[in-house]
Write an enzyme that holds these catalytic residues in place. Structure first.
Site, PDB file in Angstrom:
ATOM      1  N   GLU A 485       2.209 -19.048   7.637  1.00 46.02           N
ATOM      2  CA  GLU A 485       0.781 -18.947   6.937  1.00 46.02           C
ATOM      3  C   GLU A 485       0.882 -19.654   5.692  1.00 46.02           C
ATOM      4  OE1 GLU A 485      -0.849 -15.243   7.191  1.00 46.02           O
ATOM      5  OE2 GLU A 485       0.334 -14.493   8.746  1.00 46.02           O
ATOM      6  N   GLU A 606     -10.677   1.037   8.035  1.00 45.29           N
ATOM      7  CA  GLU A 606     -11.591   0.845   6.877  1.00 45.29           C
ATOM      8  C   GLU A 606     -13.053   0.793   7.516  1.00 45.29           C
ATOM      9  OE1 GLU A 606     -11.568  -2.568   4.504  1.00 45.29           O
ATOM     10  OE2 GLU A 606      -9.257  -2.330   3.878  1.00 45.29           O
ATOM     11  N   CYS A 644      -2.057  -2.469   8.335  1.00 50.33           N
ATOM     12  CA  CYS A 644      -1.211  -2.158   7.146  1.00 50.33           C
ATOM     13  C   CYS A 644      -1.269  -0.801   6.784  1.00 50.33           C
ATOM     14  CB  CYS A 644      -1.600  -3.114   5.978  1.00 50.33           C
ATOM     15  SG  CYS A 644      -2.530  -4.491   6.198  1.00 50.33           S
ATOM     16  N   GLU A 666       2.521   0.323   9.031  1.00 50.86           N
ATOM     17  CA  GLU A 666       3.344   0.396   7.818  1.00 50.86           C
ATOM     18  C   GLU A 666       3.735   1.989   7.853  1.00 50.86           C
ATOM     19  OE1 GLU A 666       0.929   0.943   3.853  1.00 50.86           O
ATOM     20  OE2 GLU A 666       2.367   2.635   4.388  1.00 50.86           O
ATOM     21  N   HIS A 695       5.226  -3.741  -0.889  1.00 49.90           N
ATOM     22  CA  HIS A 695       4.550  -3.623  -2.054  1.00 49.90           C
ATOM     23  C   HIS A 695       5.762  -3.314  -3.192  1.00 49.90           C
ATOM     24  CE1 HIS A 695       1.046  -3.741   0.388  1.00 49.90           C
ATOM     25  NE2 HIS A 695       1.362  -2.783   0.984  1.00 49.90           N
TER      26      HIS A 695
END
Ligand code: GLN
Ligand code: ZN
Length: 756
Positions: A485, A606, A644, A666, A695
């Site tokens: 990417e 979300e 994620c 995750e 992270h």
């Protein structure tokens, strides 16, 4: 009829606050210079609002880091670890938000999380069982004086006590947060008294939790809080937003507050109920201009919906945006490159204030020349939109059949076909898509954007990066590769730029957290994919190796959720259109010889509505949009998806219904605990539970990965498992990524011996 603003974006139309903050954090400017910039912004923003005819100007919407954090500081609720000898000051706030400040005393930052269903992140207040609240920070009061000195009628705007408590986190010994309510109410009384002493007439207390389906103890907390607070001197405007509060109608209408604000953009139907029960003196603030989107309002339609209420309530009706304009870009005027047809459809924060004014004209001088020209503007806009419709896309959606949402055969059949084709080892290894976006890669992109590199030169350099990325993965001995990417700035923007019906602004920034802003694409028309978007890079990467290289796409739900979407058709329909565009790309990838294709849906969760009772409807159409994007391929093509996060307890049935052949999630931070949802559900397809917390800069050890995967294998049959990091690696450096992946592959080899 007054005009009321619930809050204005503070970042500045050219992101002046962001740049000043970051300079201050880097030690390049003095605090006094930061204060100067912020003062200038407040002054400008108040002036814009006043010029538009807004009578009640918000104070408290400005924050150096986050308005919830400013409130925590005001109430003295700052974690011990961030305090210094000099009490709570601006640097204290930066320590809480960032874990560090320009001046010493570092400690881990406080947690940050999404504010309801917006993309704004607030700093979670930390409260202990013996929390003491007291006024400990003066910013809010200083800003009230500042606005007053400029001649404005200041209306302080703060989060109400019950929402503040609800959003906070109990730390230390376990206790019921509601036990703190009495002390918190006392502290709010002191704050309100200070405002009263300053001569403030109205204070707006936001209780966005009213849009949620609240337990009875939280409902009781609302009653308790407002019965006490409403007895103090400034008048209270109780503000709700982001959703209907009709389910709390009885509760809310019984509160002795002087005014009530309703979000009539997300929930227009709640108006009548609340008008019916309004007290004779009570003010009603109607949130009719969308504070969370970028489209010009249908002012004529809004006016006709409000006509009778305006007649009945007269002076008691306030016109307002639905919520704070924090979620909207600042000023359309600075956009110079937008197509005129698109610009005509838009309204940013500054323009929304003018819309309030125009609405007032329609309601109070309906027969004036000005009113007529406002109506003509609305009609012209609708005409332009209707003319721009893409009939081919509309027809294609209309012609969709059930079959197009389904793969040819059930997963078990596909799995057998795919196993025979790819012959992957037990526990195949892969990554999530991106590899480090090095300063060199970002430099290439910015030189190309500035015209210093030709497209040919830019692509040639990116080919080298991609080749290097593939070679490194081969050397690491990963089974299913990715191209890395490198050509993508952002996983939504990259696709948005290539899709028809999607546009971009130059300065349409919205604050995400702290100084961080995002610039979401604008989905203004029917979405389609005129030409292939990713095939060249996928083919190039695949040409370098015999091993499979995954095609990498962003899914329809995520593209929709991370954009400003049009409102004249349903989100379901927009998702369907994007789903078809992605489907075209998936099919082209397959035809170009790419046998494994990942469709990322990190924003899937979300998108869940605030009210649980609305979840199923959302899940149904979101799953369908994904399936539509994925189902155009043969059994042999393996579809992956990635999310994620790993809280799947309540959505696992929908995740299973998406029917991706492989899902990567995750799980490393929860030590595989969150895999339980898959275990309990007997999730049938393949799963890659993340074993590397991307992270963190730390390298996971071989032992850690082995033990994580042993745990995973105790929950999910080993034949179903993949091994991969938690998420994409673009924010890490190669120095961090390579040793981590060496360990990942090494651990996999050990596990294969143990578990086969
Ligand atoms: N493929 C994307 C990447 O690796 C996924 C990013 C995400 O899940 N947010 O960067
Ligand atoms: Zn991810």
């Amino acid at each position: 009829m007054q005009l009321n603003s619930l809050g204005f974006p503070r970042i500045g139309r050219l992101r002046e606050l962001k740049f000043a903050l970051e300079k201050y954090w880097r030690g390049e400017i003095e605090q006094s210079q930061l204060l100067e910039v912020s003062k200038g912004l407040r002054q400008t923003h108040w002036q814009w609002q006043a010029d538009a005819g807004v009578n009640l100007l918000p104070v408290g919407d400005f924050a150096f880091y986050d308005q919830v954090l400013t409130l925590s500081a005001t109430l003295g609720a700052i974690p011990e670890r961030h305090r210094s000898d000099s009490g709570i000051d601006l640097d204290t706030l930066f320590r809480v938000g960032r874990g560090r400040a320009p001046t010493g005393n570092d400690a881990p930052a406080a947690e940050m999380t999404k504010f309801f269903n917006t993309n704004y992140h607030y700093i979670v207040p930390e409260l202990s069982a013996h929390q003491v609240f007291d006024i400990a920070y003066e910013q809010l009061f200083d800003e009230v004086s500042e606005a007053q000195n400029l001649g404005h009628q200041a209306k302080p705007v703060i989060l109400g006590p019950v929402s503040f408590l609800y959003l906070s986190k109990a730390v230390g010994t376990e206790f019921d947060k509601l036990s703190l309510l009495p002390q918190l109410i006392e502290a709010y009384q002191k704050v309100l008294q200070r405002f009263a002493d300053q001569g403030v007439e109205w204070v707006q207390l936001d209780e966005p939790i009213l849009a949620l389906e609240l337990e009875s103890d939280w409902q009781a907390a609302i009653t308790q809080a407002y019965q006490i607070l409403a007895s103090s001197s400034p008048k209270l405007l109780l503000a709700s937003y982001y959703g209907s509060i009709a389910h709390h109608h009885q509760l809310v209408s019984a509160l002795p507050v002087a005014g009530l604000h309703l979000d009539l953009v997300t929930a227009p139907e709640q108006l009548a109920d609340f008008v019916a029960t309004l007290d004779p003196e009570q003010i009603l603030s109607v949130g009719v201009i969308n504070g969370r989107n970028v489209w010009a309002a249908e002012l004529d339609q809004i006016a006709s919906q409000l006509t009778s209420v305006a007649r009945d309530l007269k002076q008691r009706l306030w016109l307002s945006p639905s919520c704070s304009l924090l979620h909207s870009p600042v000023d359309l005027e600075v956009e110079t490159e937008l197509a005129p047809a698109l610009k005509l459809q838009l309204s940013f924060a500054k323009q929304k204030l003018t819309e309030l004014n125009k609405l007032k004209v329609l309601l109070t001088e309906a027969n004036s020349a000005e009113a007529h020209s406002i109506v003509s503007e609305c009609e012209a806009r609708r005409d332009a939109r209707a003319k721009a419709a893409n009939q081919a896309v509309i027809d294609r959606v209309d012609a969709l059949t059930e079959q197009e949402y389904q793969r040819d055969d059930a997963f078990s059949v596909r799995q057998a076909v795919q196993r025979a084709k790819y012959r992957l080892p037990l526990l195949p290894t892969t990554t999530i898509g991106s590899f480090p976006q090095t300063p060199a890669i970002r430099g290439l992109r910015s030189r190309w954007r500035k015209g210093e590199l030709s497209l040919e030169q830019y692509n040639e350099q990116l080919r080298q990066v991609t080749q290097d990325t593939v070679e490194r993965q081969l050397k690491l001995d990963i089974d299913v590769l990715v191209h890395g990417e490198a050509e993508r700035n952002d996983m939504v923007e990259y696709f948005g730029e290539q899709l028809e019906g999607v546009g971009f602004t130059q300065f349409g920034w919205v604050q995400s957290y702290g100084s961080r802003c995002v610039k979401p694409p604008l989905i203004y028309g029917d979405v389609s994919r005129p030409t292939a978007m990713t095939i060249d890079w996928a083919e190039f990467a695949q040409s370098l190796t015999e091993k499979p290289v995954k095609g990498m796409l962003t899914g329809p739900v995520t593209i929709l959720h991370w954009s400003f979407a049009r409102e004249d058709i349903s989100r379901e329909l927009i998702a369907t259109q994007i789903g078809l565009a992605i489907r075209d790309e998936v099919v082209d990838l397959q035809n170009a010889g790419i046998g494994i294709i990942q469709i990322d849906e990190p924003a899937f969760r979300e998108g869940l509505p605030l009210k649980k009772s609305d979840w199923q409807h959302y899940l149904d159409w979101a799953v369908n949009a994904f399936k539509l994007s994925a189902a155009g391929v043969t059994n042999a093509t393996q579809i992956h998806t990635h999310m994620c996060y790993s809280e799947f307890n309540e959505t696992i049935a929908a995740i299973a219904a998406m029917d991706a052949d492989v899902i990567t999630i995750e799980t490393s931070r929860s030590r595989m605990e969150l895999l339980n949802a898959f275990e309990d559900f007997n999730y049938p397809n393949e799963i890659g539970p993340g074993v590397y917390d991307i992270h963190s800069p730390n390298t996971p050890t071989v032992d850690e990965i082995v033990s994580l995967m042993q745990k995973a294998a105790s929950k999910v049959p080993v034949e179903q498992l993949w091994i991969n990091p938690d998420c994409g690696l673009k924010t890490r450096t190669w120095d961090e990524v390579e040793p981590a992946l060496v360990n990942l592959v090494e651990a996999t080899k050990i596990l294969r011996r143990q578990l086969s």
